[in-house]
Design an enzyme around this catalytic site. Structure first.
Site, PDB file in Angstrom:
ATOM      1  CE  LYS A  41      -2.070  -8.596   2.234  1.00 37.27           C
ATOM      2  NZ  LYS A  41      -3.263  -9.349   1.809  1.00 37.27           N
ATOM      3  CE1 TYR A 261      25.132  -5.372 -18.308  1.00 34.07           C
ATOM      4  CE2 TYR A 261      23.407  -4.538 -16.858  1.00 34.07           C
ATOM      5  CZ  TYR A 261      24.679  -5.043 -17.041  1.00 34.07           C
ATOM      6  OH  TYR A 261      25.501  -5.227 -15.968  1.00 34.07           O
TER       7      TYR A 261
HETATM    8  C1  LIG Z   1      -4.344  -8.405   1.629  1.00 35.57           C
HETATM    9  C2  LIG Z   1      -5.691  -8.689   2.170  1.00 35.57           C
HETATM   10  C3  LIG Z   1      -6.551  -7.649   2.553  1.00 35.57           C
HETATM   11  C4  LIG Z   1      -6.253  -6.195   2.250  1.00 35.57           C
HETATM   12  O1  LIG Z   1      -6.507  -5.971   0.885  1.00 35.57           O
HETATM   13  P1  LIG Z   1      -6.351  -4.503   0.218  1.00 35.57           P
HETATM   14  O2  LIG Z   1      -6.806  -4.734  -1.171  1.00 35.57           O
HETATM   15  O3  LIG Z   1      -4.919  -4.155   0.315  1.00 35.57           O
HETATM   16  O4  LIG Z   1      -7.214  -3.580   0.991  1.00 35.57           O
HETATM   17  C5  LIG Z   1      -7.728  -7.980   3.212  1.00 35.57           C
HETATM   18  N1  LIG Z   1      -8.061  -9.278   3.445  1.00 35.57           N
HETATM   19  C6  LIG Z   1      -7.273 -10.318   3.051  1.00 35.57           C
HETATM   20  C7  LIG Z   1      -7.703 -11.694   3.322  1.00 35.57           C
HETATM   21  C8  LIG Z   1      -6.077 -10.058   2.388  1.00 35.57           C
HETATM   22  O5  LIG Z   1      -5.319 -11.075   1.984  1.00 35.57           O
END
Ligand SMILES: *Cc1c(COP(=O)(O)O)cnc(C)c1O
Length: 380
Positions: A41, A261
């Site tokens: 993702k 800044y």
């Molecule tokens: C993002 C996510 C993962 C992966 O999690 P990590 O901590 O990056 O291994 C797995 N399952 C779900 C439902 C997620 O949202």
């Protein structure tokens, strides 16, 4: 649209696909009784979903998890046929027909999502694939027990839905001593039992090392594939990314001179500083103002003043004057400063640093020991 070749760049993000494969293998071997998917993702946590998913496909991965329909469609078009692409956030209203047409697998998180997917299947006189998520104690996504029971008792559910996986997500997987982990697993077993023989999944990266009891039929690692170590385990995870940035300009400061800044830093003695070509628009957190550092080999270069949108200043007085020049690169993520170090300095987690890195870095991918480059603005 005009096209142009741009070989000049201010920052360089190197992504080692060979190391991604190694990390995938390490997790797969550790959870050897389960199928090992990959969470890609948010553009594979900012590192390039197409490249990373294709690499993992070569390694034998066939289950990919994304958050949104648009990510799933992009991945579907980039991967060979035969992969399962799961949309974790579920089924957005209006997305049903595209999702069905591409053979994507939504996680059904609520009764209304279940109803809309069943209606889409019924309209198409088809059976559509889906996963069900159970809410077991995180209060984020998924069906509560009474709704799940209703689905389990509904004999007509299977007429239109091909249930591929039943899943839940751990709230405290990165806290091995938290009682919530065993509680969630217990609740998951109780409710997943309503759907016998459907593959089960509860473990993200840290879930896979809580104990083998969390592996079940499918594991879903994300962050460990991208190089964040699974602490105090023998699962060997290697860093996969490094980031370096160019020195735009060098200058000498008299004692008392202000920097950046709001002049939040003032030189107490004569200093030499370098302006670097990276800022918060590149995902380099503004919270690192007067806090974080860049590195020149093993020499620490403290950030002085505020991080700006496109640049920031570091103190290079520790390097001999002829040891650094305009146009040189210094390291931001690498052997002297890990991703986790940067996150700790910025008061956040490695996930947030990675996913914000953005599009302006020149990206170099190492695959089978060979480096290829993708310049800013170049099509993927
Ligand atoms: C993002 C996510 C993962 C992966 O999690 P990590 O901590 O990056 O291994 C797995 N399952 C779900 C439902 C997620 O949202």
């Amino acid at each position: 649209m005009t096209t142009f070749d741009c070989t000049a760049f201010s920052s360089r993000l190197v992504i080692d696909l060979d190391a991604v494969r190694g990390n995938y293998r390490a997790i797969r071997e550790h959870a050897s009784a389960a199928a090992c998917g990959a969470v890609v993702k948010a553009n594979a946590y900012g590192l390039g979903a197409r490249r990373i998913a294709s690499t993992l496909h070569r390694e034998g991965c066939r289950i990919f998890f994304v958050a949104q329909l648009s990510e799933a469609v992009e991945l579907h078009d980039a991967l060979p046929p035969g992969c399962t692409i799961v949309i974790l956030n579920g089924l957005d209203p209006g997305g049903e027909s595209l999702c069905a047409e591409k053979g994507l697998v939504p996680v059904l998180n609520s009764l209304s999502q279940v109803e809309r997917w069943r209606a889409a299947a019924s309209t198409q006189k088809n059976i559509l694939p889906a996963c069900l998520q159970i809410e077991t104690g995180m209060s984020r996504l998924g069906l509560p027990a009474p709704e799940l029971r209703k689905i389990a008792e509904d004999a007509s559910f299977a007429e239109h839905i091909d249930l591929r996986m039943i899943m839940s997500h751990l709230a405290c997987a990165d806290e091995p001593d938290a009682g919530a982990n065993a509680e969630q697993l217990g609740r998951f077993h109780e409710l997943a039992g309503l759907f016998p023989d459907v593959p089960r999944s509860i473990a993200n990266s840290f879930g896979t090392v809580l104990s083998n009891a969390f592996h079940l039929e499918i594991v879903r690692p994300g962050i460990a594939l991208y190089g964040v170590p699974l602490s105090s385990t023998n699962v060997e995870i290697a860093p996969i990314s490094s980031l370096s940035v160019r020195v735009l300009q060098l200058r000498e400061l008299e004692a008392g001179t202000g920097v950046g800044y709001n002049l939040t830093y003032r030189a107490s003695t004569r200093r030499r500083i370098a302006t670097l070509g990276i800022g918060y628009a590149d995902g380099w957190p503004r919270s690192l103002s007067n806090a974080g550092a860049a590195w020149h080999g093993d020499v620490r270069l403290p950030i002085v003043g505020r991080v700006s949108m496109d640049s920031m200043m570091v103190d290079v007085s520790a390097i001999p004057p002829d040891g650094i020049r305009e146009g040189d690169f210094v390291d931001l993520i690498g052997p002297s400063q890990t991703l986790s170090d940067v996150a700790a300095d910025a008061g956040t987690i490695p996930y947030e640093i990675l996913t914000r890195l953005g599009a302006r870095h020149a990206r170099f991918y190492i695959e089978d020991g060979v480096m290829t480059s993708l310049m800013p603005g170049e099509a993927k």
